[in-house]
Design a protein around this motif. Structure first.
Motif, PDB file in Angstrom:
ATOM      1  N   VAL A 422      15.700  -4.965   4.460  1.00 48.25           N
ATOM      2  CA  VAL A 422      15.339  -3.492   4.581  1.00 48.25           C
ATOM      3  C   VAL A 422      14.313  -3.602   5.753  1.00 48.25           C
ATOM      4  N   GLU A 423      14.024  -2.425   6.192  1.00 47.48           N
ATOM      5  CA  GLU A 423      13.187  -2.163   7.268  1.00 47.48           C
ATOM      6  C   GLU A 423      11.777  -2.319   6.516  1.00 47.48           C
ATOM      7  N   PRO A 424      10.691  -3.245   7.508  1.00 46.33           N
ATOM      8  CA  PRO A 424       9.479  -3.355   6.995  1.00 46.33           C
ATOM      9  C   PRO A 424       9.005  -1.917   6.878  1.00 46.33           C
ATOM     10  N   GLY A 425       8.189  -1.485   5.801  1.00 47.93           N
ATOM     11  CA  GLY A 425       7.507  -0.447   5.410  1.00 47.93           C
ATOM     12  C   GLY A 425       8.412   0.570   4.532  1.00 47.93           C
ATOM     13  N   THR A 426       9.691   0.070   4.115  1.00 51.20           N
ATOM     14  CA  THR A 426      10.353   0.935   3.424  1.00 51.20           C
ATOM     15  C   THR A 426      10.018   1.137   1.815  1.00 51.20           C
ATOM     16  N   PHE A 427       9.394   0.012   1.238  1.00 43.96           N
ATOM     17  CA  PHE A 427       8.784   0.373   0.059  1.00 43.96           C
ATOM     18  C   PHE A 427       7.544   0.941  -0.062  1.00 43.96           C
ATOM     19  N   PRO A 428       7.301   2.042  -0.648  1.00 44.83           N
ATOM     20  CA  PRO A 428       6.139   2.898  -1.053  1.00 44.83           C
ATOM     21  C   PRO A 428       5.047   1.825  -1.554  1.00 44.83           C
ATOM     22  N   ARG A 429       3.703   1.914  -1.004  1.00 45.06           N
ATOM     23  CA  ARG A 429       2.622   1.124  -1.542  1.00 45.06           C
ATOM     24  C   ARG A 429       1.944   1.972  -2.661  1.00 45.06           C
ATOM     25  N   SER A 430       1.890   1.232  -3.764  1.00 44.62           N
ATOM     26  CA  SER A 430       1.393   1.844  -4.902  1.00 44.62           C
ATOM     27  C   SER A 430      -0.173   2.144  -4.472  1.00 44.62           C
ATOM     28  N   SER A 431      -0.565   3.382  -5.230  1.00 46.92           N
ATOM     29  CA  SER A 431      -2.074   3.293  -4.899  1.00 46.92           C
ATOM     30  C   SER A 431      -2.919   2.919  -6.100  1.00 46.92           C
ATOM     31  N   PHE A 432      -2.199   2.062  -7.210  1.00 47.20           N
ATOM     32  CA  PHE A 432      -2.730   1.503  -8.266  1.00 47.20           C
ATOM     33  C   PHE A 432      -2.093   0.178  -8.650  1.00 47.20           C
ATOM     34  N   LYS A 433      -1.253  -0.041  -9.677  1.00 46.32           N
ATOM     35  CA  LYS A 433      -0.560  -1.300 -10.056  1.00 46.32           C
ATOM     36  C   LYS A 433       0.908  -1.255  -9.348  1.00 46.32           C
TER      37      LYS A 433
END
Length: 438
Positions: A422-433
């Motif tokens: 999948v494209e780099p940056g596809t998965f949202p980064r969590s603001s916590f865990k």
């Protein structure tokens, strides 16, 4: 409460290596007596109080008051069991030893592992234990009176937000409670605050750190210059291992501390030391087991199983509480001089995938990927009883990269692997865990 604010702080030997040397280096004979007396007291509470949920559970297993059974013979209890009790006896169940009228502090878990968030009601002894045990963890970071300690943990009812001020005040450190970096603007504000206050200790998750790296880049702040020489409690299981930890320490010039715990057990935050041989459990408050999830019986050091905790010396009651974390016990003495048990948590049981008779956790995939750029991924099939191959979605450039990572993972993990690029940056980064399953 003392009239002199200075009396709130611990004044004894601020240069000492351990917060409570007598407790943290007690000999095995002393710890054995504490364990035996503590567990006997817990067993008596079940029947003398009584604690209805546990009394009925243990009676159904053939036990009664009197002699304490071998720990392995006592049935384990899970968070799902306690939720079921609360559903039958709303709102707070029959398992609690601290009720609303007895509590001096209240917290709540995030509920990120599934199900209704769990309320944590703390009595006076629970708060005292939490202050003591968390002071040990803060001290282990090298933070001393007059230093600053920043953290990006949630506000509101999250368990630590209602209690953390106590142990930072006790250790003499200035707490900077920032909350999660849940927007680009918030992350940038946090970085500017670090630049101004220069914290000597910092607590973030791995996902939060990458968010801050991006924010610092946008506003032209050099994080390595700001955090150089600090100690960072970095919550991501992969940093318990030498390669990933060294890579990040060298990148930023700080040192990493690992910590494991459980929000629903007061004060149960266990930190490692300079030698990184597992986190040190508080032997004067808890007995740690790693158990076979099928039989509930103890496993030897080095074998993976469920982390099971029994506590004593608190108002709260936990006897054979299965955290459903996959962990291993460490063996042998630690060069730092601390005694008692050490362990490593490797992931949630619910996040493991069984492939060709083997259990694979997200941290296993992280360790295989770390020398190759540590791309983000999502592990598929978590909780399935068994698969014939490991499947994951991976952020990478193209199908050629996917084929390369397939070979790397198959060789390292010893199971068949399918990688969907999948494209780099596809998965949202969590603001916590972060969660790397699904």
């Amino acid at each position: 409460m003392p009239n002199d604010p200075a009396q709130l702080f611990d004044q004894e030997d601020p240069g000492r290596a351990l917060w409570n040397p007598a407790a943290q280096t007690a000999d095995e004979e002393t710890l054995g007596r504490l364990r035996a007396d503590g567990l006997a007291g817990q067993w008596a509470r079940v029947w003398d109080r009584p604690i209805a949920y546990y009394r009925d559970k243990y009676a159904a297993a053939g036990f009664g008051p009197g002699t304490v059974p071998d720990l392995d013979d006592i049935p384990v209890t899970t968070k799902a069991d306690l939720r079921a009790d609360e559903a039958l006896h709303p709102p707070f169940g029959t398992h609690r030893t601290v009720g609303v009228d007895d509590a001096v502090r209240i917290g709540r878990s995030t509920g990120t592992t599934g199900g209704r968030p769990v309320y944590v009601m703390m009595g006076r002894r629970d708060l005292q234990a939490a202050i003591e045990l968390q002071s040990r963890a803060v001290w282990a970071c090298g933070v001393r009176p007059g230093d600053r300690f920043a953290h990006s943990w949630p506000h509101g009812l999250y368990v630590s937000s209602g209690t953390s001020a106590f142990w930072y005040v006790k250790t003499g450190a200035l707490e900077l409670p920032l909350g999660p970096p849940d927007s680009p603007e918030t992350a940038e504000d946090h970085v500017r605050l670090w630049e101004e206050f220069r914290p000597r200790g910092l607590m973030v998750t791995g996902s939060q750190l990458e968010t801050y790296v991006e924010a610092a880049g946008r506003i032209g702040v050099d994080l390595a210059e700001v955090l150089g020489g600090a100690t960072v409690v970095l919550f991501d299981l992969v940093y318990q291992f030498e390669g990933p930890r060294r890579r990040v320490e060298e990148r930023f010039g700080f040192r990493i501390r690992n910590m494991s715990g459980a929000a629903d057990i007061p004060g149960f935050g266990c930190a490692d030391c300079d030698h990184h041989r597992g986190v040190h459990a508080p032997a004067d408050h808890a007995v740690i087991q790693v158990c076979d999830p099928g039989t509930g019986r103890s496993l030897p050091a080095g074998e993976r199983g469920h982390l099971v905790v029994s506590t004593f010396g608190m108002n709260a009651f936990f006897l054979r509480y299965d955290l459903e974390d996959i962990a291993v016990l460490e063996s042998g003495p630690c060069p730092c001089g601390q005694t008692g048990q050490r362990f490593r948590v490797l992931g949630r049981a619910a996040d493991q995938v069984r492939v060709a008779g083997r259990s694979v956790l997200p941290v296993d995939v992280q360790l295989a990927l770390d020398p190759h750029g540590a791309p983000e991924f999502r592990l598929l099939g978590a909780g399935d009883p068994g698969r014939d191959r490991l499947e994951l979605r991976l952020e990478c450039a193209d199908a050629g990269d996917a084929a390369r990572f397939t070979e790397i993972l198959a060789a390292d993990l010893g199971v068949p692997v399918t990688v969907e690029p999948v494209e780099p940056g596809t998965f949202p980064r969590s603001s916590f865990k972060p969660r790397r399953v699904g």
